[in-house]
Write a protein that holds these residues in place. Sequence first.
Motif, PDB file in Angstrom:
ATOM      1  N   ILE A  16      46.792  83.853  29.378  1.00  0.00           N
ATOM      2  CA  ILE A  16      46.647  83.202  28.068  1.00  0.00           C
ATOM      3  C   ILE A  16      47.334  84.028  26.986  1.00  0.00           C
ATOM      4  O   ILE A  16      47.996  83.490  26.091  1.00  0.00           O
ATOM      5  N   ARG A  69      48.064  89.966  15.081  1.00  0.00           N
ATOM      6  CA  ARG A  69      47.983  89.156  16.303  1.00  0.00           C
ATOM      7  C   ARG A  69      48.038  90.036  17.547  1.00  0.00           C
ATOM      8  O   ARG A  69      47.232  89.885  18.479  1.00  0.00           O
ATOM      9  N   CYS A  71      50.271  82.672  24.603  1.00  0.00           N
ATOM     10  CA  CYS A  71      50.051  82.603  23.150  1.00  0.00           C
ATOM     11  C   CYS A  71      50.990  83.503  22.365  1.00  0.00           C
ATOM     12  O   CYS A  71      51.089  83.362  21.133  1.00  0.00           O
ATOM     13  N   THR A  72      51.644  84.417  23.016  1.00  0.00           N
ATOM     14  CA  THR A  72      52.553  85.326  22.316  1.00  0.00           C
ATOM     15  C   THR A  72      53.997  85.090  22.747  1.00  0.00           C
ATOM     16  O   THR A  72      54.768  84.439  22.026  1.00  0.00           O
ATOM     17  N   VAL A  83      55.169  81.217  23.282  1.00  0.00           N
ATOM     18  CA  VAL A  83      55.230  80.532  21.984  1.00  0.00           C
ATOM     19  C   VAL A  83      56.355  81.107  21.129  1.00  0.00           C
ATOM     20  O   VAL A  83      57.122  80.360  20.491  1.00  0.00           O
TER      21      VAL A  83
END
Length: 318
Positions: A203, A153, A207-208, A211
Motif C-alpha cells: 500500500i 507524507r 500510495c507514493t 501515484v
Amino acid sequence: MLAPNNITDKQPAFIFIGIPGLENLHIWISIPFCLLYFMALMGNSVLLLLVKTEQSLHEPQFYFLAMLALTDLGLSLSTLPTVLGTFWIGAPQIGLPACLTQMFFIHTLSSVESGILVAMAFDRLVAICFPLSYPRILTSHAIVCLSGVAFIRGAVLLVPLPFFLSNFSFCRDNILSHSYCYYSDLLTLACGDITFSSAYGMIFVLCTFVVDALFIIISYLKILITVLRLGASDRGLRSMQTCACHLCTVLIFYLPLISLAVMHRYTPGTPPLLYATMSNIYLLLTPLLNPLVYSLKSRQIQATLQRRFWVQRVTAGE
C-alpha cells in the motif's frame, strides 16, 4: 559468520552480504565506493551552495533542485556507514535498533525524493502550459507547501514499518541481501504471519511511488502536447531543454527502484550478485548522477559554475 537468530532473541544481529563471491576483494571494492560517495556528497553540497548564494538561481525550479540535493545528501549519509563498514572496515554486522533506524531514513528519504520529483514536474507543467499564471501559482508559500507535503507524507507513512518489524522474532538466517537495511529484505527473515506487514508495504508503494509516477507521466504528456503545438519555435526548444534534466533525474531514480522492488517481490530466485548490484545502483548512483545531470544539462547552473570558476581563477592569478 553469525549463527541464525534464535526465535526468542529479542535483539538479533544481522550481517550484510556485500558482494557475494567477491568477499576477498571487498577492501579493493571499497576504494571506488569511497570515491563515489565523496563525489556524491561534494556534488550535492555544491548544488546547495550555488542555489543558496547565487541570486540568478533563486527560482522555484532551483529551490526544488536544492531540496532534491538535500534529500540525496541524506540518502548518501544514511547508507554510507554500513556500506563502507561492510567493504572497507570488514564490520558487516548491525543490531536490530540501528537497522530499523537506517531502514526508516532510507525509505522515508526515498519517498521524499519521489515527492520532490512530482513537485518539479508540477513546476515544469505550470511554467510551460500556463506561463502567464506561473508567478501567481508557484509562490514561496506554494513551494513550502509542496516540499512540506513531500516530507510529511514520507515520514508519516513510514513510521509504522519499524514497529511492525520490531514485534517480529527473527528465526531464519540473519544474512541481508544488501549493504544496508531494506524493509522487504528484513521482512523475509521474520517469523510469524507477515501478511499485514507485507500488504502495508505494498500500500505504501502504491500510495507514493506509483501515484507519483502516474502524475509525472500525465504531466509530461500534457507538456509534450503543449510543446508540439508550439512547433519548432524558440519557446518550444527552450521548454524541451528545461525538461531534459528533470526527465533524466526521474529515470535515474525510478528505474533502479522499480527493478529492485520487482526482484524482491516477484523473482525470489534472483542471484545474490544481481541483488547486490541493483541495491548499490539504487542508493549510490542516484545521489551521484543527479548533480552531474543538472551541471551538464542546465545552462543556468553551467553559467554560474563557469562564472564562479573564472572569478576564482582570475583572483588566484592576481
